[in-house]
Write a protein that holds these residues in place. Structure first.
Motif, PDB file in Angstrom:
ATOM      1  N   VAL A  98       0.856  -1.224  -0.041  1.00  0.00           N
ATOM      2  CA  VAL A  98      -0.087   0.136   0.224  1.00  0.00           C
ATOM      3  C   VAL A  98       0.951   1.294  -0.108  1.00  0.00           C
ATOM      4  O   VAL A  98       1.772   1.419   0.711  1.00  0.00           O
ATOM      5  CB  VAL A  98      -0.823   0.031   1.126  1.00  0.00           C
ATOM      6  N   TRP A  99       0.679   2.213  -0.829  1.00  0.00           N
ATOM      7  CA  TRP A  99       1.531   3.411  -0.958  1.00  0.00           C
ATOM      8  C   TRP A  99       0.700   4.583  -1.573  1.00  0.00           C
ATOM      9  O   TRP A  99      -0.322   4.225  -2.196  1.00  0.00           O
ATOM     10  CB  TRP A  99       2.675   3.121  -2.125  1.00  0.00           C
ATOM     11  N   PRO A 100       1.199   5.719  -1.429  1.00  0.00           N
ATOM     12  CA  PRO A 100       2.284   6.096  -0.454  1.00  0.00           C
ATOM     13  C   PRO A 100       1.494   6.398   0.966  1.00  0.00           C
ATOM     14  O   PRO A 100       0.277   6.126   0.972  1.00  0.00           O
ATOM     15  CB  PRO A 100       2.372   7.594  -0.894  1.00  0.00           C
ATOM     16  N   THR A 101       2.266   6.279   2.092  1.00  0.00           N
ATOM     17  CA  THR A 101       1.908   6.277   3.517  1.00  0.00           C
ATOM     18  C   THR A 101       1.580   7.820   3.747  1.00  0.00           C
ATOM     19  O   THR A 101       0.845   8.038   4.690  1.00  0.00           O
ATOM     20  CB  THR A 101       2.813   5.805   4.417  1.00  0.00           C
ATOM     21  N   LYS A 102       2.174   8.835   2.910  1.00  0.00           N
ATOM     22  CA  LYS A 102       1.793  10.261   3.175  1.00  0.00           C
ATOM     23  C   LYS A 102       0.934  10.495   1.881  1.00  0.00           C
ATOM     24  O   LYS A 102       1.793  10.533   0.928  1.00  0.00           O
ATOM     25  CB  LYS A 102       3.042  11.092   3.449  1.00  0.00           C
ATOM     26  N   VAL A 107      -4.319   6.745  -2.581  1.00  0.00           N
ATOM     27  CA  VAL A 107      -3.458   5.736  -2.164  1.00  0.00           C
ATOM     28  C   VAL A 107      -3.810   4.524  -2.937  1.00  0.00           C
ATOM     29  O   VAL A 107      -5.049   4.207  -3.651  1.00  0.00           O
ATOM     30  CB  VAL A 107      -4.142   5.551  -0.713  1.00  0.00           C
ATOM     31  N   ASN A 108      -2.745   3.749  -3.107  1.00  0.00           N
ATOM     32  CA  ASN A 108      -2.970   2.588  -3.996  1.00  0.00           C
ATOM     33  C   ASN A 108      -2.362   1.395  -3.267  1.00  0.00           C
ATOM     34  O   ASN A 108      -1.785   1.274  -2.305  1.00  0.00           O
ATOM     35  CB  ASN A 108      -1.749   2.727  -5.108  1.00  0.00           C
ATOM     36  N   ALA A 109      -2.689   0.091  -3.919  1.00  0.00           N
ATOM     37  CA  ALA A 109      -2.484  -1.065  -3.273  1.00  0.00           C
ATOM     38  C   ALA A 109      -2.172  -2.082  -4.597  1.00  0.00           C
ATOM     39  O   ALA A 109      -2.998  -1.842  -5.490  1.00  0.00           O
ATOM     40  CB  ALA A 109      -3.555  -1.782  -2.489  1.00  0.00           C
ATOM     41  N   THR A 110      -1.193  -2.757  -4.344  1.00  0.00           N
ATOM     42  CA  THR A 110      -0.937  -4.050  -5.464  1.00  0.00           C
ATOM     43  C   THR A 110      -0.868  -5.235  -4.817  1.00  0.00           C
ATOM     44  O   THR A 110      -0.480  -5.251  -3.099  1.00  0.00           O
ATOM     45  CB  THR A 110       0.041  -3.604  -6.241  1.00  0.00           C
ATOM     46  N   GLY A 111      -0.921  -6.489  -5.454  1.00  0.00           N
ATOM     47  CA  GLY A 111      -0.477  -7.755  -4.901  1.00  0.00           C
ATOM     48  C   GLY A 111      -2.077  -8.268  -4.398  1.00  0.00           C
ATOM     49  O   GLY A 111      -1.982  -9.600  -3.679  1.00  0.00           O
ATOM     50  N   LEU A 112      -3.111  -7.345  -4.563  1.00  0.00           N
ATOM     51  CA  LEU A 112      -4.267  -8.272  -4.114  1.00  0.00           C
ATOM     52  C   LEU A 112      -4.862  -9.305  -5.155  1.00  0.00           C
ATOM     53  O   LEU A 112      -4.480  -9.224  -6.349  1.00  0.00           O
ATOM     54  CB  LEU A 112      -5.404  -7.156  -4.348  1.00  0.00           C
ATOM     55  N   LYS A 161      -2.056   2.230   8.226  1.00  0.00           N
ATOM     56  CA  LYS A 161      -2.235   3.567   8.493  1.00  0.00           C
ATOM     57  C   LYS A 161      -1.712   4.343   7.402  1.00  0.00           C
ATOM     58  O   LYS A 161      -0.580   4.240   7.108  1.00  0.00           O
ATOM     59  CB  LYS A 161      -1.960   3.988   9.938  1.00  0.00           C
ATOM     60  N   VAL A 162      -2.480   5.514   6.960  1.00  0.00           N
ATOM     61  CA  VAL A 162      -1.893   6.598   6.325  1.00  0.00           C
ATOM     62  C   VAL A 162      -2.154   7.854   6.763  1.00  0.00           C
ATOM     63  O   VAL A 162      -3.172   8.084   7.331  1.00  0.00           O
ATOM     64  CB  VAL A 162      -2.318   6.453   4.479  1.00  0.00           C
ATOM     65  N   ILE A 163      -1.579   8.891   5.996  1.00  0.00           N
ATOM     66  CA  ILE A 163      -1.677  10.284   6.664  1.00  0.00           C
ATOM     67  C   ILE A 163      -1.843  10.965   5.505  1.00  0.00           C
ATOM     68  O   ILE A 163      -1.101  10.965   4.285  1.00  0.00           O
ATOM     69  CB  ILE A 163      -0.472  10.784   7.304  1.00  0.00           C
ATOM     70  N   LYS A 164      -3.085  11.706   5.241  1.00  0.00           N
ATOM     71  CA  LYS A 164      -3.606  12.602   4.309  1.00  0.00           C
ATOM     72  C   LYS A 164      -3.147  13.891   4.683  1.00  0.00           C
ATOM     73  O   LYS A 164      -3.239  14.350   5.745  1.00  0.00           O
ATOM     74  CB  LYS A 164      -5.156  12.385   3.936  1.00  0.00           C
ATOM     75  N   GLN A 165      -2.308  14.633   3.682  1.00  0.00           N
ATOM     76  CA  GLN A 165      -1.869  15.731   4.071  1.00  0.00           C
ATOM     77  C   GLN A 165      -2.370  16.922   3.343  1.00  0.00           C
ATOM     78  O   GLN A 165      -3.157  16.612   2.400  1.00  0.00           O
ATOM     79  CB  GLN A 165      -0.228  15.879   3.492  1.00  0.00           C
TER      80      GLN A 165
END
Length: 165
Positions: A98-102, A107-112, A161-165
């Motif tokens: 899952v990326w990016p965390t900031k 927000v993206n995910a791969t490997g699903l 957990k991700v942080i939305k800036q």
């Protein structure tokens, strides 16, 4: 592909020539910064304005104005000019990234697995966004309209957990 390295105000800057290529095609070249925790910051080369190599961090600047900064202490490795489709092979079978965390936009995910859900909730448990992974095993959720703060991303059996800036 042409690129040059210049020193400006004590920081190295890599400026990439803009390449005319349609988005989403297999074999596109990209820049991927893979953190020690497995998260990835990536962009395809036609979208990159420049990469700043500062004293303590690397910053990807996109033509859209979005930027992502990664501290060197967090970097596992950096791929420049890698085939976007080949980047997914870095993740071992059964792993999800899952990326990016900031987050500034998506927000993206791969490997699903194809058809698997990716969900984003705020800390009150409210669903903020959802996506279904396509055949390639990736999903993306646009958080550009979400308020700044902490969010929880659920992808497969993983929660991040991700942080939305």
């Amino acid at each position: 592909m042409n690129f040059q390295i210049k020193t400006l105000f004590g920081a190295a800057v890599i400026a990439f020539a803009t390449i005319a290529a349609p988005l989403g095609h297999a074999g596109e070249k990209g820049v991927v910064v893979i953190a020690k925790d497995g998260t990835r910051t990536e962009a395809i080369l036609p979208d990159i304005d420049r990469i700043d190599i500062g004293a303590a961090s690397l910053t990807l600047h996109q033509l859209s104005g979005a930027k992502a900064e990664v501290a060197y202490e967090d970097v596992d490795h950096i791929l420049i000019g890698a085939d976007v489709t080949a980047v997914k092979e870095i993740i071992k079978p059964g792993e999800i990234a899952v990326w990016p965390t900031k987050v500034t936009t998506s927000v993206n995910a791969t490997g699903l697995e194809a058809g698997a859900s990716m969900l984003v909730h705020n800390l009150n448990g409210q669903l903020i966004g959802s996506a279904i992974a396509g055949d390639e095993g990736t999903a993306s959720i646009d958080l550009s309209a979400a308020a700044a703060g902490v969010y929880v991303v659920s992808a497969g059996k993983h929660t991040v957990k991700v942080i939305k800036q």
